[in-house]
Design a protein around this motif. Structure first.
Motif, PDB file in Angstrom:
ATOM      1  N   SER A 198      -3.488 -16.521  41.453  1.00  0.00           N
ATOM      2  CA  SER A 198      -4.351 -15.637  42.226  1.00  0.00           C
ATOM      3  C   SER A 198      -3.624 -15.086  43.451  1.00  0.00           C
ATOM      4  O   SER A 198      -3.767 -13.919  43.789  1.00  0.00           O
ATOM      5  CB  SER A 198      -5.655 -16.347  42.566  1.00  0.00           C
ATOM      6  N   ARG A 199      -2.821 -15.925  44.127  1.00  0.00           N
ATOM      7  CA  ARG A 199      -2.076 -15.428  45.299  1.00  0.00           C
ATOM      8  C   ARG A 199      -1.109 -14.317  44.908  1.00  0.00           C
ATOM      9  O   ARG A 199      -0.870 -13.380  45.646  1.00  0.00           O
ATOM     10  CB  ARG A 199      -1.281 -16.559  45.956  1.00  0.00           C
ATOM     11  N   LEU A 200      -0.523 -14.441  43.721  1.00  0.00           N
ATOM     12  CA  LEU A 200       0.468 -13.450  43.270  1.00  0.00           C
ATOM     13  C   LEU A 200      -0.194 -12.281  42.541  1.00  0.00           C
ATOM     14  O   LEU A 200       0.481 -11.366  42.083  1.00  0.00           O
ATOM     15  CB  LEU A 200       1.487 -14.127  42.337  1.00  0.00           C
ATOM     16  N   LYS A 201      -1.518 -12.368  42.401  1.00  0.00           N
ATOM     17  CA  LYS A 201      -2.285 -11.345  41.681  1.00  0.00           C
ATOM     18  C   LYS A 201      -1.731 -11.080  40.288  1.00  0.00           C
ATOM     19  O   LYS A 201      -1.539  -9.927  39.871  1.00  0.00           O
ATOM     20  CB  LYS A 201      -2.333 -10.043  42.488  1.00  0.00           C
ATOM     21  N   LEU A 202      -1.453 -12.146  39.567  1.00  0.00           N
ATOM     22  CA  LEU A 202      -0.921 -12.006  38.204  1.00  0.00           C
ATOM     23  C   LEU A 202      -2.067 -11.654  37.257  1.00  0.00           C
ATOM     24  O   LEU A 202      -3.193 -12.104  37.445  1.00  0.00           O
ATOM     25  CB  LEU A 202      -0.253 -13.312  37.749  1.00  0.00           C
ATOM     26  N   PRO A 203      -1.772 -10.832  36.233  1.00  0.00           N
ATOM     27  CA  PRO A 203      -2.825 -10.466  35.289  1.00  0.00           C
ATOM     28  C   PRO A 203      -3.298 -11.672  34.477  1.00  0.00           C
ATOM     29  O   PRO A 203      -2.575 -12.672  34.362  1.00  0.00           O
ATOM     30  CB  PRO A 203      -2.146  -9.433  34.375  1.00  0.00           C
ATOM     31  N   ARG A 204      -4.496 -11.589  33.903  1.00  0.00           N
ATOM     32  CA  ARG A 204      -5.011 -12.656  33.045  1.00  0.00           C
ATOM     33  C   ARG A 204      -4.113 -12.818  31.832  1.00  0.00           C
ATOM     34  O   ARG A 204      -3.342 -11.931  31.518  1.00  0.00           O
ATOM     35  CB  ARG A 204      -6.422 -12.303  32.567  1.00  0.00           C
ATOM     36  N   LEU A 246       0.801 -17.334  30.622  1.00  0.00           N
ATOM     37  CA  LEU A 246       2.030 -17.113  31.388  1.00  0.00           C
ATOM     38  C   LEU A 246       3.213 -17.682  30.612  1.00  0.00           C
ATOM     39  O   LEU A 246       3.080 -18.688  29.929  1.00  0.00           O
ATOM     40  CB  LEU A 246       1.936 -17.814  32.744  1.00  0.00           C
ATOM     41  N   LYS A 247       4.368 -17.046  30.738  1.00  0.00           N
ATOM     42  CA  LYS A 247       5.599 -17.619  30.168  1.00  0.00           C
ATOM     43  C   LYS A 247       5.973 -18.828  31.018  1.00  0.00           C
ATOM     44  O   LYS A 247       5.540 -18.941  32.164  1.00  0.00           O
ATOM     45  CB  LYS A 247       6.741 -16.598  30.258  1.00  0.00           C
ATOM     46  N   LEU A 248       6.822 -19.689  30.453  1.00  0.00           N
ATOM     47  CA  LEU A 248       7.180 -20.926  31.162  1.00  0.00           C
ATOM     48  C   LEU A 248       7.659 -20.653  32.594  1.00  0.00           C
ATOM     49  O   LEU A 248       7.140 -21.222  33.547  1.00  0.00           O
ATOM     50  CB  LEU A 248       8.249 -21.695  30.379  1.00  0.00           C
ATOM     51  N   GLU A 249       8.646 -19.726  32.738  1.00  0.00           N
ATOM     52  CA  GLU A 249       9.193 -19.503  34.085  1.00  0.00           C
ATOM     53  C   GLU A 249       8.148 -18.862  34.998  1.00  0.00           C
ATOM     54  O   GLU A 249       8.187 -19.041  36.215  1.00  0.00           O
ATOM     55  CB  GLU A 249      10.508 -18.712  34.050  1.00  0.00           C
ATOM     56  N   GLU A 250       7.195 -18.144  34.414  1.00  0.00           N
ATOM     57  CA  GLU A 250       6.137 -17.561  35.237  1.00  0.00           C
ATOM     58  C   GLU A 250       5.188 -18.650  35.746  1.00  0.00           C
ATOM     59  O   GLU A 250       4.804 -18.662  36.912  1.00  0.00           O
ATOM     60  CB  GLU A 250       5.333 -16.530  34.425  1.00  0.00           C
ATOM     61  N   SER A 251       4.821 -19.585  34.865  1.00  0.00           N
ATOM     62  CA  SER A 251       3.906 -20.628  35.339  1.00  0.00           C
ATOM     63  C   SER A 251       4.621 -21.554  36.328  1.00  0.00           C
ATOM     64  O   SER A 251       4.011 -22.033  37.285  1.00  0.00           O
ATOM     65  CB  SER A 251       3.257 -21.393  34.180  1.00  0.00           C
ATOM     66  N   GLN A 252       5.911 -21.769  36.138  1.00  0.00           N
ATOM     67  CA  GLN A 252       6.660 -22.598  37.098  1.00  0.00           C
ATOM     68  C   GLN A 252       6.704 -21.927  38.464  1.00  0.00           C
ATOM     69  O   GLN A 252       6.514 -22.576  39.501  1.00  0.00           O
ATOM     70  CB  GLN A 252       8.094 -22.838  36.587  1.00  0.00           C
ATOM     71  N   ALA A 253       6.935 -20.617  38.470  1.00  0.00           N
ATOM     72  CA  ALA A 253       7.014 -19.886  39.746  1.00  0.00           C
ATOM     73  C   ALA A 253       5.627 -19.773  40.388  1.00  0.00           C
ATOM     74  O   ALA A 253       5.486 -19.883  41.605  1.00  0.00           O
ATOM     75  CB  ALA A 253       7.635 -18.509  39.531  1.00  0.00           C
ATOM     76  N   ALA A 254       4.597 -19.561  39.547  1.00  0.00           N
ATOM     77  CA  ALA A 254       3.230 -19.502  40.085  1.00  0.00           C
ATOM     78  C   ALA A 254       2.876 -20.852  40.710  1.00  0.00           C
ATOM     79  O   ALA A 254       2.247 -20.917  41.782  1.00  0.00           O
ATOM     80  CB  ALA A 254       2.236 -19.140  38.982  1.00  0.00           C
ATOM     81  N   ILE A 289      -1.576 -36.072  44.557  1.00  0.00           N
ATOM     82  CA  ILE A 289      -0.552 -36.119  43.514  1.00  0.00           C
ATOM     83  C   ILE A 289      -0.761 -34.996  42.504  1.00  0.00           C
ATOM     84  O   ILE A 289      -1.880 -34.666  42.138  1.00  0.00           O
ATOM     85  CB  ILE A 289      -0.629 -37.495  42.803  1.00  0.00           C
ATOM     86  N   ASN A 290       0.333 -34.413  42.065  1.00  0.00           N
ATOM     87  CA  ASN A 290       0.266 -33.428  40.975  1.00  0.00           C
ATOM     88  C   ASN A 290       1.561 -33.550  40.191  1.00  0.00           C
ATOM     89  O   ASN A 290       2.535 -34.168  40.648  1.00  0.00           O
ATOM     90  CB  ASN A 290       0.094 -32.009  41.528  1.00  0.00           C
ATOM     91  N   GLU A 291       1.565 -32.947  39.020  1.00  0.00           N
ATOM     92  CA  GLU A 291       2.821 -32.856  38.291  1.00  0.00           C
ATOM     93  C   GLU A 291       3.707 -31.860  39.018  1.00  0.00           C
ATOM     94  O   GLU A 291       3.215 -30.883  39.604  1.00  0.00           O
ATOM     95  CB  GLU A 291       2.554 -32.391  36.849  1.00  0.00           C
ATOM     96  N   ASN A 292       5.017 -32.095  38.988  1.00  0.00           N
ATOM     97  CA  ASN A 292       5.936 -31.131  39.594  1.00  0.00           C
ATOM     98  C   ASN A 292       6.125 -29.978  38.600  1.00  0.00           C
ATOM     99  O   ASN A 292       7.099 -29.923  37.858  1.00  0.00           O
ATOM    100  CB  ASN A 292       7.266 -31.808  39.935  1.00  0.00           C
ATOM    101  N   ASP A 293       5.152 -29.084  38.609  1.00  0.00           N
ATOM    102  CA  ASP A 293       5.101 -28.023  37.600  1.00  0.00           C
ATOM    103  C   ASP A 293       6.268 -27.051  37.693  1.00  0.00           C
ATOM    104  O   ASP A 293       6.543 -26.328  36.748  1.00  0.00           O
ATOM    105  CB  ASP A 293       3.792 -27.227  37.744  1.00  0.00           C
ATOM    106  N   THR A 294       6.935 -27.010  38.835  1.00  0.00           N
ATOM    107  CA  THR A 294       8.030 -26.043  38.981  1.00  0.00           C
ATOM    108  C   THR A 294       9.254 -26.448  38.170  1.00  0.00           C
ATOM    109  O   THR A 294      10.094 -25.617  37.871  1.00  0.00           O
ATOM    110  CB  THR A 294       8.460 -25.886  40.454  1.00  0.00           C
ATOM    111  N   VAL A 295       9.380 -27.726  37.834  1.00  0.00           N
ATOM    112  CA  VAL A 295      10.547 -28.137  37.038  1.00  0.00           C
ATOM    113  C   VAL A 295      10.144 -28.702  35.675  1.00  0.00           C
ATOM    114  O   VAL A 295      11.005 -28.953  34.831  1.00  0.00           O
ATOM    115  CB  VAL A 295      11.425 -29.179  37.781  1.00  0.00           C
TER     116      VAL A 295
END
Ligand code: GLU
Length: 192
Positions: A64-70, A73-81, A139-145
């Motif tokens: 939502s912060r990046l205003k990504l379309p519905r 997401l590709k892997l690198e997109e969800s990691q960056a989001a 706690i969360n998963e480290n989704d960026t990696v």
């Protein structure tokens, strides 16, 4: 047989799902809901209980912060989001708990951190120290990696692991899914 009460438990893991925490249309945290939850967390904390939060929402908030379309997401997109969303998520938890005078510590783990003994022990002792200091671990998963093949992907699973890892005596899963299914009910019409 009498039902157990929250008072009977000493160490409680609360998993908060994205659907409850984030209003997907507004792309914002549901402030009133969160504040009611944190009132309960603070009351338990005040009674001397150890409370640990496993919070989802990094990808949803980042999106939502990046205003990504519905859409998927590709892997690198969800990691960056997740990178964008997690920093925001941590800020929100830290602020709402600080309003009750409670300190917060962010813990991001990968599947490997909980599978490999040395890393498992390390994560466990860090969480243990936070609890000893009366801070609430968020706690969360480290989704960026985390990559698709090697990740929890699902915070119910991560929360269950955190509960066993920390010898918690209660795990509460706050979710929009009604109970336990044989498969993800959103994706599989045959799920019972
Ligand atoms: N770790 C993911 C996130 O914070 C959530 C996984 C889940 O929803 O179970 O966005």
């Amino acid at each position: 047989m009498s039902h157990p009460r929250l008072n009977d438990f000493r160490r409680i893991v609360v998993k908060v799902g994205s659907a409850l925490l984030i209003d997907s249309t507004a792309g914002e945290v549901k402030a009133a809901w969160l504040s009611a939850l944190v009132d309960d967390v603070a009351a338990l904390h005040k009674q001397g209980k150890d409370v640990l939060i496993v919070s989802s929402g990094s990808i949803a908030l980042g999106r939502s912060r990046l205003k990504l379309p519905r859409g998927t997401l590709k892997l690198e997109e969800s990691q960056a989001a997740a990178a964008v969303g997690q920093i925001e998520l941590a800020r929100i938890w830290s602020e709402v708990l600080a309003a009750h005078g409670i300190g917060t510590g962010q813990i991001l783990v990968t599947l490997q951190d909980t599978e490999e003994r040395r890393r498992y022990l390390n994560a466990r002792s860090t969480i243990g120290k936070l609890l000893e200091w009366r801070a609430v671990p968020v706690i969360n998963e480290n989704d960026t990696v985390a990559t698709n093949e090697i990740r929890y992907g699902d915070n119910d699973r991560l929360a269950a692991r955190v509960a066993t890892m920390t010898s918690a005596d209660l795990l509460i899963l706050l979710s929009d899914i009604d109970g336990l299914y044989t498969a993800p009910p959103g994706a599989n019409p045959n799920a019972r």
